[in-house]
Design an enzyme around this catalytic site. Structure first.
Site, mmCIF file in Angstrom:
data_model
loop_
_atom_site.group_PDB
_atom_site.id
_atom_site.type_symbol
_atom_site.label_atom_id
_atom_site.label_comp_id
_atom_site.label_asym_id
_atom_site.label_seq_id
_atom_site.Cartn_x
_atom_site.Cartn_y
_atom_site.Cartn_z
ATOM 1 C CG HIS A 111 -3.267 3.290 3.268
ATOM 2 N ND1 HIS A 111 -4.319 2.828 2.907
ATOM 3 C CD2 HIS A 111 -2.290 2.581 2.558
ATOM 4 C CE1 HIS A 111 -3.707 1.662 2.815
ATOM 5 N NE2 HIS A 111 -3.084 1.237 2.596
ATOM 6 C CD GLU A 112 1.051 3.421 1.308
ATOM 7 O OE1 GLU A 112 2.260 2.543 2.304
ATOM 8 O OE2 GLU A 112 0.676 3.256 0.790
#
Length: 266
Positions: A58-59
């Protein structure tokens, strides 16, 4: 010194992430084969490790999109290595989401790659950077649910099926929560570039409390029920029953004991 380019070492996958990936693979194998004497322990480790992998991805999606949009500083900050220890707020990005999964079985969105927005020109680019993270959760959910909506569950062990169902629930909740247009969440980041300057100034002081506001709302019984009804409806549309997600969470929280209905489910 301000970074002007990214070095090969800035993009090299971190041994920390590879270690988490290895734990996911080994515990996934243990869940599939029934190798562990306590299947709940294997499911707990498998889902937790896989959840951390999804948080890292996600990051990474935020950072990678920012890199191609003009913020080349993300490389020197270590965001392209998938190392969760490099995040601005490791507590918010990794520790807190894992605690919430253990306590309540909800995919709490984390957050914390610092993007130098002044380096990026164009509202669409800013919106895409914010959307990239939760879209990764959507993709992860699609992978977890693929055996269900493709009707390819023949030969998939019961416990592994339950674990995938619970992991899918976490991904769907994370995606849905992240896409809420609440200050501090990615959903607001998507629409923020299109708001007027005055509105952004008025909203800015509330950004640090956006996640707390959402969390407080989820404590309201009627809102909590409605939220999980939506989640269950999405999962049912993807071929996952309420029983499968329930049994997955039950196995994950093995310290509470195994429910008899899950023990006899096939």
């Amino acid at each position: 010194m301000t970074a002007t380019t990214t070095r090969p070492s800035d993009r090299r996958i971190s041994p920390v992430f590879l270690g988490i990936l290895a734990v996911t693979a080994v515990t996934g194998w243990a869940t599939w084969t029934g190798f562990a004497e306590q299947p709940g322990v294997a499911v707990f480790l498998f889902v937790t490790a896989a959840w951390i992998v999804s948080l890292c991805l996600h990051e990474y999606a935020h950072a990678r999109t920012a890199l191609h949009s003009g913020d080349i500083s993300v490389g020197s900050k270590g965001y392209l290595t998938l190392n969760p220890l490099k995040y601005t707020h490791a507590l918010l990005s990794i520790v807190l989401p894992v605690i919430f999964v253990i306590m309540g079985g909800i995919g709490l969105p984390g957050g914390a790659v610092f993007i130098e927005r002044n380096r990026i020109q164009g509202r669409w680019k800013h919106s895409l950077i914010s959307a990239a993270g939760p879209l990764t959760n959507v993709l992860f959910a699609a992978v977890c649910t693929a055996p269900f909506w493709l009707h390819s569950l023949d030969g998939v062990p019961r416990d592994f099926r339950f674990a995938l169902a619970f992991l899918a629930l976490l991904q769907v909740t994370a995606a849905l929560l992240n896409f809420l247009p609440v200050p501090g969440l990615d959903g607001y980041g998507v629409i923020e570039p299109w708001l007027s300057y005055n509105i952004k100034r008025q909203v800015e002081p509330f950004a640090p409390f956006g996640l707390l506001f959402v969390f407080a709302l989820l404590w309201v019984p009627s809102i909590n029920t409605y939220f999980f009804d939506v989640i269950d409806a999405i999962l049912r549309g993807l071929g996952i029953s309420d029983l499968e997600t329930y049994c997955g969470q039950n196995l994950y929280r093995f310290w509470q004991g195994t429910n008899e209905y899950c023990s006899i489910s096939q």
